[in-house]
Scaffold this active site. Sequence first.
Site, PDB file in Angstrom:
ATOM      1  N   LYS A 193     -66.932 -47.266 -40.494  1.00  0.00           N
ATOM      2  CA  LYS A 193     -67.821 -45.959 -40.521  1.00  0.00           C
ATOM      3  C   LYS A 193     -68.161 -45.714 -42.045  1.00  0.00           C
ATOM      4  CE  LYS A 193     -67.515 -41.852 -41.377  1.00  0.00           C
ATOM      5  NZ  LYS A 193     -68.836 -41.794 -41.809  1.00  0.00           N
ATOM      6  N   PRO A 194     -69.364 -46.044 -42.520  1.00  0.00           N
ATOM      7  CA  PRO A 194     -69.806 -45.568 -43.974  1.00  0.00           C
ATOM      8  C   PRO A 194     -70.191 -44.211 -43.625  1.00  0.00           C
ATOM      9  CG  PRO A 194     -71.725 -46.758 -42.705  1.00  0.00           C
ATOM     10  CD  PRO A 194     -70.330 -46.612 -41.643  1.00  0.00           C
ATOM     11  N   GLU A 200     -57.158 -44.826 -50.588  1.00  0.00           N
ATOM     12  CA  GLU A 200     -57.928 -44.624 -51.952  1.00  0.00           C
ATOM     13  C   GLU A 200     -58.791 -43.463 -52.269  1.00  0.00           C
ATOM     14  OE1 GLU A 200     -57.813 -47.083 -54.081  1.00  0.00           O
ATOM     15  OE2 GLU A 200     -56.891 -48.847 -52.866  1.00  0.00           O
ATOM     16  N   LEU A 201     -58.011 -42.453 -52.577  1.00  0.00           N
ATOM     17  CA  LEU A 201     -58.332 -41.080 -52.956  1.00  0.00           C
ATOM     18  C   LEU A 201     -58.923 -40.598 -53.988  1.00  0.00           C
ATOM     19  CD1 LEU A 201     -55.529 -39.853 -50.334  1.00  0.00           C
ATOM     20  CD2 LEU A 201     -57.489 -40.737 -49.796  1.00  0.00           C
ATOM     21  N   ARG A 241     -70.772 -43.075 -65.800  1.00  0.00           N
ATOM     22  CA  ARG A 241     -70.961 -44.396 -64.594  1.00  0.00           C
ATOM     23  C   ARG A 241     -70.974 -43.715 -63.360  1.00  0.00           C
ATOM     24  NH1 ARG A 241     -66.449 -48.005 -62.159  1.00  0.00           N
ATOM     25  NH2 ARG A 241     -67.810 -49.452 -60.910  1.00  0.00           N
ATOM     26  N   CYS A 254     -64.526 -42.224 -58.468  1.00  0.00           N
ATOM     27  CA  CYS A 254     -62.926 -41.732 -58.525  1.00  0.00           C
ATOM     28  C   CYS A 254     -62.261 -41.970 -59.642  1.00  0.00           C
ATOM     29  CB  CYS A 254     -62.328 -42.222 -57.257  1.00  0.00           C
ATOM     30  SG  CYS A 254     -62.556 -44.061 -57.353  1.00  0.00           S
ATOM     31  N   GLU A 298     -61.413 -32.243 -59.260  1.00  0.00           N
ATOM     32  CA  GLU A 298     -62.236 -33.311 -59.433  1.00  0.00           C
ATOM     33  C   GLU A 298     -63.732 -33.021 -59.753  1.00  0.00           C
ATOM     34  OE1 GLU A 298     -62.174 -36.157 -56.387  1.00  0.00           O
ATOM     35  OE2 GLU A 298     -62.363 -38.007 -57.252  1.00  0.00           O
TER      36      GLU A 298
HETATM   37  P1  NAP Z   1     -65.081 -37.345 -48.017  1.00  0.00           P
HETATM   38  O1  NAP Z   1     -65.787 -36.280 -47.979  1.00  0.00           O
HETATM   39  O2  NAP Z   1     -63.685 -37.781 -47.811  1.00  0.00           O
HETATM   40  O3  NAP Z   1     -65.687 -38.550 -47.397  1.00  0.00           O
HETATM   41  C1  NAP Z   1     -65.416 -40.077 -47.163  1.00  0.00           C
HETATM   42  C2  NAP Z   1     -65.532 -40.487 -45.618  1.00  0.00           C
HETATM   43  O4  NAP Z   1     -64.795 -39.809 -44.903  1.00  0.00           O
HETATM   44  C3  NAP Z   1     -67.045 -40.489 -45.445  1.00  0.00           C
HETATM   45  O5  NAP Z   1     -67.305 -41.694 -44.468  1.00  0.00           O
HETATM   46  C4  NAP Z   1     -66.743 -39.045 -44.249  1.00  0.00           C
HETATM   47  O6  NAP Z   1     -67.895 -39.253 -43.384  1.00  0.00           O
HETATM   48  C5  NAP Z   1     -65.537 -39.528 -43.819  1.00  0.00           C
HETATM   49  N1  NAP Z   1     -64.653 -37.967 -43.209  1.00  0.00           N
HETATM   50  C6  NAP Z   1     -65.221 -36.955 -43.614  1.00  0.00           C
HETATM   51  N2  NAP Z   1     -64.597 -35.935 -42.796  1.00  0.00           N
HETATM   52  C7  NAP Z   1     -63.895 -36.954 -42.004  1.00  0.00           C
HETATM   53  C8  NAP Z   1     -62.578 -36.633 -40.784  1.00  0.00           C
HETATM   54  N3  NAP Z   1     -62.629 -35.408 -40.555  1.00  0.00           N
HETATM   55  N4  NAP Z   1     -62.353 -37.725 -40.054  1.00  0.00           N
HETATM   56  C9  NAP Z   1     -62.573 -38.923 -40.553  1.00  0.00           C
HETATM   57  N5  NAP Z   1     -63.611 -39.261 -41.511  1.00  0.00           N
HETATM   58  C10 NAP Z   1     -64.110 -38.131 -42.268  1.00  0.00           C
HETATM   59  O7  NAP Z   1     -65.355 -38.009 -49.519  1.00  0.00           O
HETATM   60  P2  NAP Z   1     -66.817 -38.289 -50.363  1.00  0.00           P
HETATM   61  O8  NAP Z   1     -67.248 -36.944 -50.708  1.00  0.00           O
HETATM   62  O9  NAP Z   1     -67.793 -38.899 -49.252  1.00  0.00           O
HETATM   63  O10 NAP Z   1     -66.250 -39.006 -51.628  1.00  0.00           O
HETATM   64  C11 NAP Z   1     -66.028 -38.444 -52.598  1.00  0.00           C
HETATM   65  C12 NAP Z   1     -64.341 -38.709 -52.854  1.00  0.00           C
HETATM   66  O11 NAP Z   1     -64.089 -40.092 -52.623  1.00  0.00           O
HETATM   67  C13 NAP Z   1     -63.791 -38.206 -54.029  1.00  0.00           C
HETATM   68  O12 NAP Z   1     -62.651 -37.467 -53.745  1.00  0.00           O
HETATM   69  C14 NAP Z   1     -63.530 -39.444 -54.941  1.00  0.00           C
HETATM   70  O13 NAP Z   1     -62.516 -39.699 -55.747  1.00  0.00           O
HETATM   71  C15 NAP Z   1     -63.220 -40.435 -53.501  1.00  0.00           C
HETATM   72  N6  NAP Z   1     -63.037 -41.770 -54.019  1.00  0.00           N
HETATM   73  C16 NAP Z   1     -61.882 -42.631 -54.102  1.00  0.00           C
HETATM   74  C17 NAP Z   1     -62.093 -44.020 -54.554  1.00  0.00           C
HETATM   75  C18 NAP Z   1     -60.893 -44.819 -54.597  1.00  0.00           C
HETATM   76  O14 NAP Z   1     -60.955 -45.985 -54.749  1.00  0.00           O
HETATM   77  N7  NAP Z   1     -59.651 -44.104 -54.757  1.00  0.00           N
HETATM   78  C19 NAP Z   1     -63.279 -44.486 -54.564  1.00  0.00           C
HETATM   79  C20 NAP Z   1     -64.350 -44.072 -54.352  1.00  0.00           C
HETATM   80  C21 NAP Z   1     -64.475 -42.427 -54.086  1.00  0.00           C
HETATM   81  P3  NAP Z   1     -69.171 -38.346 -43.297  1.00  0.00           P
HETATM   82  O15 NAP Z   1     -70.056 -39.147 -44.533  1.00  0.00           O
HETATM   83  O16 NAP Z   1     -69.887 -38.488 -41.975  1.00  0.00           O
HETATM   84  O17 NAP Z   1     -68.672 -36.893 -43.526  1.00  0.00           O
END
Ligand code: NAP
Length: 484
Positions: free
Chosen positions: A181-182, A257-258, A285, A291, A388
């Site tokens: 699920k992207p 991976e948060l 970048r 993250c 963040e």
């Molecule tokens: P996010 O809001 O947590 O969303 C990530 C994914 O989770 C999306 O596919 C989203 O779907 C899904 N999601 C949202 N609510 C959900 C729920 N209740 N149940 C299941 N899935 C759900 O994060 P983001 O804003 O997209 O990404 C940024 C975050 O990712 C930052 O905190 C960053 O640090 C972290 N990150 C971590 C890494 C690592 O490797 N540690 C790498 C990259 C990014 P929808 O798009 O449909 O909402």
Amino acid sequence: MNQKSLIESVPKGLLIGGKWREGGDGRTIAVEDPSSGSTITQVADATVADGRAALDAAVAAQAEWAATAPRDRGEILRSAFEAITKRAEEFATLMSLEMGKTLAESRGEVTYGAEFFRWFSEEAVRISGRWSTAPNGATRLLTMKKPVGPTLMITPWNFPLAMGTRKVGPAIAAGCTMVVKPASQTPLTMLALAQVLAECGLPDGVLNVITTTRTGDVVEPIIRDPRLRKLTFTGSTAVGRRLVEQSAQQLLRVSMELGGNAPFLVFDDADLDRAVEGAMLAKMRNIGEACTAANRFYAHEDVVDEFAERLAKRMGALTLGKGTKKGVDVGPLIDAKARDGVAELVEHARAQGATVVTGGRPVPGRGYFYEPTVITGVAKDARMMTEEIFGPVAPIASFRTEAEAVALANDTEYGLASYVFTNDLGRMIRVAEALQYGMIGVNQGIISNPAAPFGGVKASGFGREGGFEGIEEYLETTYVGIAP
Ligand code: NAP
């Protein structure tokens, strides 16, 4: 291929059991260009039943896929690596259009993302076990590895290709089937990737892709289904925590991976040219939306002024614009909420007495742009030092001693990436041993590498992607005791 034909060429449906189809209730998701806010195209919006059907397909394909020869699994990955590389410009353009980053950055992500397929094509044939004699000599101990089984993968919008290949690559190599699920803001890259994998011979049902806006409702029943065996998630810590709770019922194997809050330490013995260069990479970048992005800069009091001045000069010279346009250095943030969040953090620091050296404002007009910003004299408890930022803002503070620098760096609930600039070998070792982080970059501003184990500690999660460790996340260990 021009942009219009490129977007038209991407499948817009759900991929379930090898068939592309519409969502159960015919609804669609608008995919937006963050540089203008206009809609690029629409993709299918999966229902709860579609989610279950995707898991059904992954479960049905699991046994045969696990029995497929490792070399065959590896060869599929290798051809996909070559296909992505051949179509690098198409993948880069798609990412720039749906996510906003510049073409140069997207090209970098294509190279990085594709490399996970090459790396894991090589790992597929190196899955091995152990044979030993029990200490008392009575039995023989055979240890073997098996695929974990059907896996749910949830990925974020910031690296639409690499966050997918980092999970899909090792799962294919290990023999796991998947439901992916992207993020709903950047679905096109994953849909294009699924098409490439099908063309490269990935059997039907091994990779299923669902795009949805009803994310929680669609995902939770999959996590709670006893047929699912693993959950791997990249995204925010808040959502990660919720998913870990949901996964507890089935005691799933889980990788998280948060979020991060990376410190960037510049010691007085550092090469300042390298530190400024490293800071530009670690901060800028992906428009700061990584993250691993340097979130807090701490420079020794003897070099802090010069470091801040040089970084501000570089940041202030960057050109903002649509990622696909020539001459642009920095694209827009992903949406209005992200831009307003960054603006709020800067205002909060300013209200506490910090000085904006360059930037410091959202850009008026269409799109979600925020000026590259350097801000000094930031209080230790300013929100941007503890949260963040996820944008092009570099807060700088100073320290006096090595112990103070380490203490400041570790003073966070997160533990993903960190950066250290020093030319003192002893200090490098002492600081690397003391930092509570999963990854440490020494005299370099980029640490992501497909051959290295990527991941965090504390609230940044657990599990590793890439390196020799990456495939282990998709393997179970079975031990057989044999009486000779
Ligand atoms: P996010 O809001 O947590 O969303 C990530 C994914 O989770 C999306 O596919 C989203 O779907 C899904 N999601 C949202 N609510 C959900 C729920 N209740 N149940 C299941 N899935 C759900 O994060 P983001 O804003 O997209 O990404 C940024 C975050 O990712 C930052 O905190 C960053 O640090 C972290 N990150 C971590 C890494 C690592 O490797 N540690 C790498 C990259 C990014 P929808 O798009 O449909 O909402």
